[in-house]
Design a protein around this motif. Structure first.
Motif, PDB file in Angstrom:
ATOM      1  N   ALA A 131       0.828  -1.207   0.000  1.00 35.78           N
ATOM      2  CA  ALA A 131       0.000   0.000   0.000  1.00 35.78           C
ATOM      3  C   ALA A 131       0.859   1.252   0.000  1.00 35.78           C
ATOM      4  O   ALA A 131       0.489   2.282  -0.578  1.00 35.78           O
ATOM      5  CB  ALA A 131      -0.940   0.000   1.202  1.00 35.78           C
ATOM      6  N   LEU A 160       2.110   1.708  -3.621  1.00 35.76           N
ATOM      7  CA  LEU A 160       1.045   1.879  -4.602  1.00 35.76           C
ATOM      8  C   LEU A 160       0.223   3.146  -4.392  1.00 35.76           C
ATOM      9  O   LEU A 160      -0.503   3.565  -5.296  1.00 35.76           O
ATOM     10  CB  LEU A 160       0.120   0.662  -4.582  1.00 35.76           C
ATOM     11  N   MET A 161       0.329   3.766  -3.228  1.00 34.49           N
ATOM     12  CA  MET A 161      -0.531   4.896  -2.904  1.00 34.49           C
ATOM     13  C   MET A 161      -0.320   6.063  -3.858  1.00 34.49           C
ATOM     14  O   MET A 161      -1.275   6.700  -4.325  1.00 34.49           O
ATOM     15  CB  MET A 161      -0.310   5.345  -1.460  1.00 34.49           C
ATOM     16  N   ARG A 162       0.925   6.353  -4.161  1.00 28.63           N
ATOM     17  CA  ARG A 162       1.191   7.477  -5.070  1.00 28.63           C
ATOM     18  C   ARG A 162       0.659   7.191  -6.474  1.00 28.63           C
ATOM     19  O   ARG A 162       0.086   8.062  -7.137  1.00 28.63           O
ATOM     20  CB  ARG A 162       2.691   7.763  -5.095  1.00 28.63           C
ATOM     21  N   TYR A 163       0.813   5.929  -6.947  1.00 28.56           N
ATOM     22  CA  TYR A 163       0.312   5.571  -8.269  1.00 28.56           C
ATOM     23  C   TYR A 163      -1.214   5.603  -8.299  1.00 28.56           C
ATOM     24  O   TYR A 163      -1.812   5.971  -9.312  1.00 28.56           O
ATOM     25  CB  TYR A 163       0.841   4.193  -8.666  1.00 28.56           C
ATOM     26  N   ALA A 164      -1.836   5.220  -7.201  1.00 28.54           N
ATOM     27  CA  ALA A 164      -3.294   5.291  -7.119  1.00 28.54           C
ATOM     28  C   ALA A 164      -3.762   6.742  -7.171  1.00 28.54           C
ATOM     29  O   ALA A 164      -4.787   7.062  -7.798  1.00 28.54           O
ATOM     30  CB  ALA A 164      -3.778   4.625  -5.822  1.00 28.54           C
ATOM     31  N   PHE A 165      -3.008   7.625  -6.521  1.00 27.74           N
ATOM     32  CA  PHE A 165      -3.353   9.046  -6.543  1.00 27.74           C
ATOM     33  C   PHE A 165      -3.276   9.600  -7.966  1.00 27.74           C
ATOM     34  O   PHE A 165      -4.166  10.336  -8.408  1.00 27.74           O
ATOM     35  CB  PHE A 165      -2.395   9.816  -5.629  1.00 27.74           C
ATOM     36  N   ALA A 190      -3.497   7.878 -10.772  1.00 26.40           N
ATOM     37  CA  ALA A 190      -4.575   7.277 -11.560  1.00 26.40           C
ATOM     38  C   ALA A 190      -5.912   7.965 -11.270  1.00 26.40           C
ATOM     39  O   ALA A 190      -6.701   8.236 -12.178  1.00 26.40           O
ATOM     40  CB  ALA A 190      -4.663   5.782 -11.252  1.00 26.40           C
ATOM     41  N   ALA A 191      -6.141   8.279  -9.994  1.00 29.66           N
ATOM     42  CA  ALA A 191      -7.382   8.959  -9.624  1.00 29.66           C
ATOM     43  C   ALA A 191      -7.457  10.351 -10.240  1.00 29.66           C
ATOM     44  O   ALA A 191      -8.539  10.836 -10.589  1.00 29.66           O
ATOM     45  CB  ALA A 191      -7.493   9.054  -8.106  1.00 29.66           C
TER      46      ALA A 191
END
Length: 265
Positions: free
Chosen positions: A158, A161-166, A168-169
């Motif tokens: 997590a 991946l958090m920065r990549y999720a941000f 993507a969002a």
């Protein structure tokens, strides 16, 4: 030169080509010195080729006059990250040389404080350099998470991946691409992630203590992201917003820039 300008092409940058060559040399040294296997070598080689392609294309699009000393420091960090990536990939088949892996990651993290200083002192700071620095940081954190997740569990991913999720969002929610004010809290939390992951990956702490430290780092990172997302949500309807919490001017960053990882500024 006229032909290059007309067709928007240029010769391959010698720095990036040399960087790929050095990366392959480092991989060969790791194979001979610590017995890294085929999986590690292939993973590291793929990392070297992808880095060369992406960086070459980015340089052509930006039409940067020179690669610059700060980018050379970041390229050196990239080579170290390539070594870490290869060792982590190889660790799924054999016991990894933890001391070597930790040494490479530690030097890469230390050099993160160098390239920004070099860019400012030489007057060579560029948007490309900042993005290059940020992506190297992001990938190193992700790779370290993979290494630490083996003994501690998949929840560690997590952090990486958090920065990549941000990012993507932000493709779906444009207001997430808004300007963020400078924050020492954000930078401190970001720097803490690498330190904690290296210590946890070194195996010098009992498993419970390492898990607790990584959990605290993850909680702080989630708080930091939540704090910035809340701020961006509050100012989303004010396109003329030009100042941060303290009234200082802010600039619109590249998607995800400054979020969760230290960047050259």
């Amino acid at each position: 030169m006229a032909v290059q300008e007309r067709y928007d092409t240029r010769p391959f940058a010698p720095d990036t080509t040399a960087g790929m060559g050095v990366q392959l040399l480092v991989l060969e040294v790791l194979c001979r010195a610590v017995g890294m296997g085929t999986t590690g070598w292939l993973t590291g080689s793929a990392f070297a080729v992808v880095t060369w392609v992406v960086l070459t294309l980015a340089l052509r699009r930006s039409w940067t006059g020179a690669f610059g000393p700060a980018n050379r420091v970041t390229l050196a960090r990239t080579i170290l990250v390539g070594g870490v990536t290869a060792l982590v990939a190889d660790s799924f088949e054999r016991r990894p040389p933890v001391a070597v892996l930790v040494a490479l990651a530690t030097v890469a993290l230390i050099l993160d404080a160098v390239d920004g200083q070099v860019a400012r002192r030489t007057g060579t700071a560029t948007a490309l350099g900042a993005r290059f620095d940020m992506e190297v940081d992001a990938f190193l954190i992700l790779v370290l998470c993979v290494h630490v997740a083996v003994p501690l569990g998949a929840w560690v991913l997590a952090i990486g991946l958090m920065r990549y999720a941000f990012v993507a969002a932000s493709w779906v929610l444009p207001w997430l691409r808004g300007a963020l004010p400078h924050s020492m809290a954000r930078k401190t939390v970001a720097a803490l992630q690498g330190i904690v992951l290296v210590v946890a990956g070194a195996g010098i702490l009992p498993r419970a203590s390492a898990a607790a430290a990584v959990a605290v780092a993850l909680a702080l990172l989630a708080w930091s992201f939540g704090r910035d997302i809340t701020w961006l949500w509050r100012v989303r309807a004010r396109p003329d917003e030009g100042a941060g919490r303290d009234g200082a001017a802010v600039r619109a960053p590249v998607a995800g820039e400054g979020r969760g990882l230290p960047v050259r500024s």
